[in-house]
Design an enzyme around this catalytic site. Structure first.
Site, short mmCIF file in Angstrom:
data_model
loop_
_atom_site.label_atom_id
_atom_site.label_comp_id
_atom_site.label_asym_id
_atom_site.label_seq_id
_atom_site.Cartn_x
_atom_site.Cartn_y
_atom_site.Cartn_z
N GLY A 14 30.22 59.47 -7.84
CA GLY A 14 31.34 58.88 -7.11
C GLY A 14 30.88 58.30 -5.79
O GLY A 14 29.94 58.79 -5.18
N LYS A 76 29.53 57.65 -14.94
CA LYS A 76 29.48 57.82 -16.40
C LYS A 76 28.05 57.69 -16.93
O LYS A 76 27.83 57.81 -18.12
CB LYS A 76 30.36 56.78 -17.08
CG LYS A 76 31.84 57.07 -16.94
CD LYS A 76 32.62 56.19 -17.87
CE LYS A 76 34.06 56.63 -17.92
NZ LYS A 76 34.84 55.78 -18.80
N ARG A 81 22.76 62.19 -21.16
CA ARG A 81 23.88 62.19 -22.09
C ARG A 81 24.70 60.94 -21.82
O ARG A 81 25.67 60.97 -21.08
CB ARG A 81 24.72 63.46 -21.82
CG ARG A 81 25.57 63.89 -22.95
CD ARG A 81 26.09 65.30 -22.79
NE ARG A 81 27.00 65.55 -23.89
CZ ARG A 81 28.29 65.26 -23.84
NH1 ARG A 81 28.83 64.75 -22.77
NH2 ARG A 81 29.05 65.50 -24.90
N ASP A 119 25.51 67.12 -6.59
CA ASP A 119 24.85 68.12 -7.45
C ASP A 119 24.70 67.62 -8.89
O ASP A 119 23.65 67.84 -9.52
CB ASP A 119 25.61 69.44 -7.42
CG ASP A 119 27.02 69.30 -7.98
OD1 ASP A 119 27.82 68.57 -7.38
OD2 ASP A 119 27.30 69.89 -9.04
N THR A 141 28.33 63.64 -0.87
CA THR A 141 29.61 63.93 -1.52
C THR A 141 30.65 64.23 -0.46
O THR A 141 30.35 64.89 0.54
CB THR A 141 29.54 65.14 -2.49
OG1 THR A 141 30.89 65.50 -2.85
CG2 THR A 141 28.88 66.35 -1.90
N ASP A 143 32.89 66.22 -1.04
CA ASP A 143 33.27 67.61 -1.29
C ASP A 143 32.46 68.62 -0.47
O ASP A 143 32.84 69.78 -0.36
CB ASP A 143 33.12 67.95 -2.78
CG ASP A 143 34.08 67.17 -3.65
OD1 ASP A 143 35.02 66.57 -3.10
OD2 ASP A 143 33.89 67.15 -4.88
N ASP A 145 29.76 70.17 -1.23
CA ASP A 145 29.50 71.36 -2.06
C ASP A 145 28.07 71.38 -2.62
O ASP A 145 27.83 71.97 -3.68
CB ASP A 145 30.52 71.42 -3.21
CG ASP A 145 30.46 70.21 -4.12
OD1 ASP A 145 29.72 69.25 -3.81
OD2 ASP A 145 31.15 70.21 -5.15
N MET A 185 41.14 66.22 -2.45
CA MET A 185 40.09 66.37 -3.46
C MET A 185 39.34 67.69 -3.27
O MET A 185 39.39 68.31 -2.21
CB MET A 185 39.13 65.18 -3.42
CG MET A 185 39.70 63.97 -4.15
SD MET A 185 38.51 62.63 -4.27
CE MET A 185 39.32 61.58 -5.47
N ARG A 187 37.27 69.83 -6.56
CA ARG A 187 37.50 70.40 -7.88
C ARG A 187 37.22 71.89 -7.93
O ARG A 187 38.02 72.68 -8.38
CB ARG A 187 36.62 69.69 -8.91
CG ARG A 187 37.26 68.43 -9.40
CD ARG A 187 36.55 67.91 -10.56
NE ARG A 187 35.38 67.17 -10.14
CZ ARG A 187 34.74 66.33 -10.92
NH1 ARG A 187 35.12 66.16 -12.15
NH2 ARG A 187 33.69 65.68 -10.48
N GLU A 238 42.77 69.97 -5.16
CA GLU A 238 43.16 69.60 -6.53
C GLU A 238 42.76 70.66 -7.56
O GLU A 238 43.37 70.78 -8.61
CB GLU A 238 42.53 68.25 -6.92
CG GLU A 238 41.01 68.29 -6.93
CD GLU A 238 40.35 66.95 -7.22
OE1 GLU A 238 41.03 66.01 -7.64
OE2 GLU A 238 39.12 66.87 -7.02
N GLN A 290 40.68 59.24 0.07
CA GLN A 290 39.70 60.06 0.80
C GLN A 290 38.27 59.57 0.61
O GLN A 290 37.38 59.90 1.38
CB GLN A 290 39.77 61.52 0.32
CG GLN A 290 41.10 62.17 0.60
CD GLN A 290 41.35 63.36 -0.32
OE1 GLN A 290 41.07 64.48 0.03
NE2 GLN A 290 41.86 63.10 -1.52
O1 F6P Z 1 33.02 64.83 -6.57
C1 F6P Z 1 33.71 64.00 -5.73
C2 F6P Z 1 35.10 63.76 -6.22
O2 F6P Z 1 35.70 62.97 -5.24
C3 F6P Z 1 35.94 65.00 -6.54
O3 F6P Z 1 36.45 65.64 -5.42
C4 F6P Z 1 36.99 64.42 -7.46
O4 F6P Z 1 37.56 65.37 -8.31
C5 F6P Z 1 36.20 63.43 -8.24
O5 F6P Z 1 35.12 63.01 -7.43
C6 F6P Z 1 37.00 62.25 -8.72
O6 F6P Z 1 36.19 61.43 -9.46
P1 F6P Z 1 36.64 60.05 -10.14
O7 F6P Z 1 36.19 58.97 -9.22
O8 F6P Z 1 35.93 60.02 -11.43
O9 F6P Z 1 38.13 60.07 -10.29
#
Ligand code: F6P
Length: 364
Positions: A14, A76, A81, A119, A141, A143, A145, A185, A187, A238, A290
Site C-alpha cells: 500500500g 497484489k 504467489r 512486513d 507503513t 500502521d 507495525d 486503519m 488491521r 478497523e 489516512q
Molecule cells: O497496511 C496498511 C493498510 O493501510 C491497512 O491499515 C489497511 O487495512 C490496508 O492497508 C488497506 O489496504 P488496501 O489499499 O488494499 O485497501
C-alpha cells in the site's frame, strides 16, 4: 573503467505518505555518490513484468512534499504467489514468479534493490534475498507495525490526519449531543487508533489487541453522561473485535495474496451504543484518506534520513538490512529477522497506561 554500481528503488504494498521523499533522497544521494538509479514501476509488478524507469535528479525534482509514489504501487504482486490466470471455474491460479523477478534484476544489472515496504512486502522479498539479491529495506507503513524499528515513515502523517478528523467530529458530536464512532486503519495493530485517540481526547479507544465488551463501552459512555458530558467520540481501529467475536470483513478478494479487507466495525458499535444508551449515534470510516496526501514535516525528514541511510548502507557493503529508528537514533537490522512479523501494541504499553489513567475506556 568498471561500470558504476546500479541500484533500483521499489515501492511495493500500500502507498504511504513519504514514499516520494524516500525516492528523492535515495536517488539524490546515490547519484551524488556515483551510482546509477532505476525505479521499478508499480511495486513488485514492475519486477515481474520488467517495467522500470531511469531515475535522475530531474525525475525526483519537486516530489518531496507530494503524497503517493511517483513509481506506482501494488499490493497484489507477491512474487511467491502471483495470480497469473483464472481456471475454467473463474478461480484465480497462483504461480511462484520469483524467476521472472530475478531475470529483470539480471537484465538491468542491478547490484541492489532498495525496498520501501512493510512486513508483507519484506516477506515477499525473501525469495529474492535467498537467491542472492542484495536488498536494503526502508520501513514503510502508516500502521507502524514493522518489527525492528520504533517508527516507520507515514505513520505520523496518518496520525495527524486521523487526529484532525477526530477533532472535527468532536465539535459536531458536542453540538448535537451524539456519540460518534470514527474508524481508523489498523488491521492487527492499533497504533494509529491509540495515538490519534489520545491526541484528540477520545473517551473510548478500541484496538485489535484488546478485545472489547459492548457492555463496558456502553457503561463508559453512560458514566460520562452522568458526569454531565452529553457527547462521546470513539476512536476504533478497523481490526477491533469483541471478546470471543470476529473482525468485520467487508470484502474478500481471492485474486489478492492478502485477500481479506476489513471495514464496518464503527457502524456496528455506533448502532449498539444507540440501542444500549439511547444516545443518538453516528459513524465515520476514514479509510484511505489516512494514506493519501502530503506527508507532514516529521515524515519528510524521517523519509529523507531513511533514504540517505539506505544508500550509505549499500555503499558500506551491507547486505539484506532494514534501516530502522531505535529511539532517536538511526540503526539497521537484518531483513530476515523482521520480514512478515508484525509489531503489535503490547497490553502494558505506557500510552495505554496513560490513557487508562485519564479514564479512557478500551472496552475491557
Ligand atoms: O497496511 C496498511 C493498510 O493501510 C491497512 O491499515 C489497511 O487495512 C490496508 O492497508 C488497506 O489496504 P488496501 O489499499 O488494499 O485497501
Amino acid at each position: 573503467m568498471p561500470s558504476p554500481s546500479r541500484i533500483a528503488i521499489v515501492t511495493p504494498g500500500g502507498d504511504c505518505p513519504g514514499l516520494n521523499a524516500v525516492i528523492r533522497a535515495v536517488t539524490r544521494v546515490a547519484i551524488a555518490r556515483g551510482l546509477e538509479v532505476v525505479g521499478v514501476l508499480d511495486g513488485f509488478l514492475g519486477l515481474i513484468e520488467d517495467r522500470t524507469t531511469a531515475l535522475t535528479d530531474r525525475e525526483v525534482s519537486g516530489i518531496l512534499t507530494r503524497g503517493g509514489t511517483i513509481l506506482g504501487a501494488s499490493n497484489k504482486a507477491d512474487p511467491r504467489r502471483f495470480c497469473t490466470s483464472r481456471d475454467a471455474a473463474g478461480k484465480p491460479v497462483f504461480e511462484d514468479v520469483t524467476a521472472r523477478c530475478l531475470a529483470t534484476i539480471e537484465r538491468h544489472r542491478l547490484d541492489a534493490l532498495i525496498i520501501a515496504g512493510g512486513d508483507g512486502s519484506l516477506a515477499a522479498a525473501m525469495p529474492l534475498i535467498d537467491a542472492g539479491t542484495n536488498c536494503i529495506a526502508i520501513p514503510k507503513t502508516i500502521d507502524n507495525d514493522i518489527q525492528g524499528t520504533d517508527l516507520s515513515f507515514g505513520f505520523l502523517t496518518a496520525v495527524a490526519t486521523a487526529t484532525e478528523a477526530l477533532d472535527r467530529v468532536h465539535t459536531t458530536a458536542a453540538s448535537h449531543h451524539r456519540a460518534i464512532a470514527v474508524e481508523v486503519m489498523g488491521r492487527n495493530a492499533g497504533w494509529i487508533a491509540l495515538h490519534a485517540g489520545i491526541a484528540s481526547g477520545c473517551e473510548v479507544i478500541l484496538l485489535p489487541e484488546i478485545p472489547y465488551s459492548l457492555d463496558k463501552v456502553g457503561a463508559a459512555i453512560e458514566a460520562r453522561r452522568r458526569r454531565g458530558k452529553r457527547f462521546s467520540v470513539l476512536c476504533i481501529a478497523e481490526g477491533a473485535r469483541p471478546a470471543g467475536g470476529e473482525q468485520v470483513v467487508t470484502k474478500v478478494d481471492p485474486s489478492s495474496p492478502d485477500p481479506v479487507r476489513l471495514g464496518g466495525i464503527s457502524r456496528i458499535v455506533a448502532e449498539e451504543i444507540e440501542q444500549r444508551t439511547g444516545i443518538e449515534s453516528r459513524y465515520v470510516v476514514l479509510g484511505h484518506v489516512q494514506r493519501g496526501g502530503a506527508p507532514i514535516p516529521a515524515d519528510r525528514i524521517l523519509a529523507t534520513q531513511f533514504g540517505q541511510h539506505a544508500v550509505e548502507l549499500f555503499l558500506s557493503g551491507a547486505r539484506d538490512r532494514m534501516v530502522a529508528l531505535s529511539g532517536l537514533t538511526l540503526a539497521d537490522v537484518p531483513i530476515r529477522e523482521v520480514a512478515g512479523r508484525q509489531r503489535l501494541v503490547p497490553a502494558d504499553h505506557s500510552l495505554i497506561a496513560a490513557a487508562r489513567a485519564m479514564s479512557v475506556s478500551f472496552g475491557d
